[in-house]
Design a protein around this motif. Structure first.
Motif, short mmCIF file in Angstrom:
data_model
loop_
_atom_site.label_atom_id
_atom_site.label_comp_id
_atom_site.label_asym_id
_atom_site.label_seq_id
_atom_site.Cartn_x
_atom_site.Cartn_y
_atom_site.Cartn_z
N LYS A 74 109.00 42.19 -9.79
CA LYS A 74 110.15 42.19 -8.86
C LYS A 74 110.81 43.12 -8.66
O LYS A 74 111.33 43.57 -7.59
N LYS A 75 110.74 44.30 -9.65
CA LYS A 75 111.41 45.62 -9.35
C LYS A 75 110.69 46.58 -8.35
O LYS A 75 110.98 47.62 -8.32
N GLY A 76 109.40 46.05 -8.23
CA GLY A 76 108.44 47.07 -7.48
C GLY A 76 107.43 47.86 -8.06
O GLY A 76 106.76 48.70 -7.89
N GLU A 77 107.47 47.48 -9.63
CA GLU A 77 106.37 48.43 -10.32
C GLU A 77 105.01 48.02 -10.08
O GLU A 77 104.61 46.88 -9.80
N ILE B 263 100.63 48.12 -14.50
CA ILE B 263 101.32 46.92 -15.44
C ILE B 263 100.11 46.77 -16.28
O ILE B 263 100.05 46.36 -17.18
N MET B 264 98.92 46.52 -15.45
CA MET B 264 97.63 46.10 -16.15
C MET B 264 97.07 47.29 -16.95
O MET B 264 96.55 46.91 -17.97
N VAL B 265 97.29 48.50 -16.68
CA VAL B 265 96.75 49.59 -17.24
C VAL B 265 97.67 49.37 -18.82
O VAL B 265 97.11 49.86 -19.59
N LYS B 266 98.92 49.19 -18.59
CA LYS B 266 99.73 49.18 -19.91
C LYS B 266 99.46 48.06 -20.87
O LYS B 266 99.11 48.16 -22.05
N ALA B 267 98.94 46.97 -20.10
CA ALA B 267 98.52 45.86 -20.90
C ALA B 267 97.11 45.80 -21.55
O ALA B 267 96.88 45.60 -22.72
N PHE B 268 96.42 46.69 -20.71
CA PHE B 268 94.88 47.03 -21.30
C PHE B 268 95.17 47.94 -22.53
O PHE B 268 94.48 47.77 -23.68
N LYS B 269 96.02 49.20 -22.48
CA LYS B 269 96.07 49.88 -23.44
C LYS B 269 96.82 49.12 -24.62
O LYS B 269 96.45 49.46 -25.99
N ARG B 270 97.65 48.28 -24.25
CA ARG B 270 98.27 47.34 -25.50
C ARG B 270 97.16 46.74 -26.45
O ARG B 270 97.25 46.44 -27.55
N MET B 271 96.11 46.08 -25.46
CA MET B 271 95.25 45.11 -25.96
C MET B 271 94.09 46.13 -27.11
O MET B 271 93.99 45.56 -28.15
N PHE C 292 96.50 39.97 -22.40
CA PHE C 292 95.83 40.88 -21.47
C PHE C 292 95.27 39.95 -20.36
O PHE C 292 95.60 40.03 -19.34
N PHE C 293 94.71 38.97 -20.93
CA PHE C 293 93.88 38.09 -19.93
C PHE C 293 95.08 37.19 -19.16
O PHE C 293 94.89 36.64 -17.85
N THR C 294 96.02 36.71 -19.75
CA THR C 294 96.92 35.78 -19.21
C THR C 294 97.66 36.67 -18.15
O THR C 294 98.16 36.41 -17.06
N VAL C 295 97.95 38.04 -18.37
CA VAL C 295 98.75 38.83 -17.58
C VAL C 295 97.87 39.10 -16.28
O VAL C 295 98.49 39.04 -15.28
N ILE C 296 96.60 39.28 -16.51
CA ILE C 296 95.88 39.41 -15.24
C ILE C 296 95.67 38.20 -14.35
O ILE C 296 96.11 38.11 -12.99
#
Length: 383
Positions: free
Chosen positions: A89-92, A97-105, A140-144
């Motif tokens: 919503k803030k325009g990121e 976001i996906m790269v961050k979620a992937f690195k987190r995984m 990660f897959f939920t975020v996708i």
């Protein structure tokens, strides 16, 4: 409270999520051990029966302890509307976001392998499946799905397809030499897929014992991880219900509660033909644990954020703000030995029955003291 448009959403932090997460972690880092030590000391039937709820069911059935992990995954999904969607919503950019979620995984997978004792025992028999890895993959897959499929209708269809696919595999796809639908440790398709595709050591044997050296399946294996996406995704829907001011606070509580009760009823009704089994994460297990999680989130939202009883449950909030740190710390540091070192003079030796509840309570105090110190210093370990 006035009903607001769906586009108008609350951005304030929900303390109920931290409190519920903290209560969940409490049982992992000392609470369950304290209850069981009390049962051993007093040796009364009702307490012995109650303490059984803090052990895992070897195969078919359900104990309270079997809820701990799915509840944590449900909560990890519930925060997605407050983190991922708020960033969108803030325009990121979606890619960021996906790269961050992937690195987190990836980091959670690595930490999970370390948690399994790889650095202690060596890399010859690595166990790749882990609690942390499963959390990271499901998140990660939920975020996708959340990012690239904005329609609630499509998201629900995706959730149903995932759960249907798991159910069909477990009930109707034959395992070579066994047949279809045999939900036993030796015959379930989860184990067959793990033996076929999952490298490294499989932790569970035919009796449900972990790390016996005779592993034939892993409760945190490939198909179980796919199933766990369902719990995480349902947590996301719960977070959406709480975040958007479509209804009043009490109506949101009612909606969460009714969804939870419906899922619980479905699981119980289907159980005779499609059993509730944690170690191969059947869809009935998903429904039951997600249903209980919906109800618990509704209750804690009402108590903490609507009624404002934050002080009464502050201790759990302290635990819930640092779950990753204390999960790893409790595994790597011998807190029980520290507690015995400090409180042994009260017990007359660890062989004394009274020593067990005293030492177990000491563990809780040590864990909480450390977490409270980090809380006051505003040190929160996050990925």
């Amino acid at each position: 409270m006035e009903t607001k448009n769906l586009s108008e959403s609350t951005t304030k932090r929900l303390h109920a999520i931290d409190v519920l997460r903290g209560l969940d972690m409490f049982w992992i880092v000392g609470g369950s051990a304290f209850v069981m030590s009390l049962a051993r000391y007093f040796n009364v039937s009702w307490l012995n029966n109650f303490s059984q709820q803090f052990t895992h069911v070897p195969w078919e059935g359900f104990h309270f302890m079997d809820l701990i992990f799915p509840l944590f995954m449900f909560i990890s999904g519930a925060v997605i509307p407050y983190s991922v969607l708020s960033k969108l919503k803030k325009g990121e950019p979606k890619q960021k976001i996906m790269v961050k979620a992937f690195k987190r995984m990836l980091l959670l997978i690595v930490l999970g392998i370390i948690y399994n004792g790889t650095l202690k025992t060596g890399f010859s028999e690595v166990r790749y499946a882990s609690v942390l890895g499963q959390i990271g993959i499901a998140y990660f897959f939920t975020v996708i799905i959340v990012i690239y499929f904005k329609s609630i209708k499509i998201q629900l269809i995706g959730l149903c397809l995932v759960l249907l696919a798991v159910s069909l595999l477990q009930l109707f796809v034959p395992v070579p030499g066994v047949g279809a639908g045999l939900l036993t440790p030796e015959g379930n398709i989860n184990g067959f897929i793990d033996r076929l595709l999952l490298p490294g050591r499989l932790a569970y044997d035919s009796n449900g014992f972990i790390d016996s050296g005779q592993g034939i399946y892993d409760a945190l294996g490939i198909l179980s991880t796919v199933s766990s996406i369902g719990v995480t995704f349902m947590g996301y829907f719960a977070g959406m219900i709480l975040k958007h001011n479509l209804y009043s606070e009490y109506r949101r509580i009612v909606i969460l509660t009714l969804i939870g009760i419906l899922l619980i009823i479905i699981a119980i009704l289907v159980h005779p033909v499609y059993p509730i089994i944690k170690n191969c994460w059947t869809t009935t297990f998903t429904f039951l644990t997600a249903g209980i999680s919906f109800v618990l989130l509704a209750v804690f939202y009402m108590i903490v954020d609507v009624w404002g009883w934050k002080k009464w449950l502050f201790c759990f909030q302290v635990i819930g703000m640092n779950p990753l740190f204390i999960y790893l710390f409790y595994r790597m540091v011998k807190i029980r030995e520290t507690s015995l070192f400090l409180l042994g003079w009260l017990t007359g030796g660890y062989e004394n029955k009274i020593a067990h509840p005293i030492v177990a309570f000491g563990v809780i105090l040590l864990v909480y003291g450390l977490l409270y110190f980090l809380y006051k210093k505003k040190v929160f370990v996050k990925i």
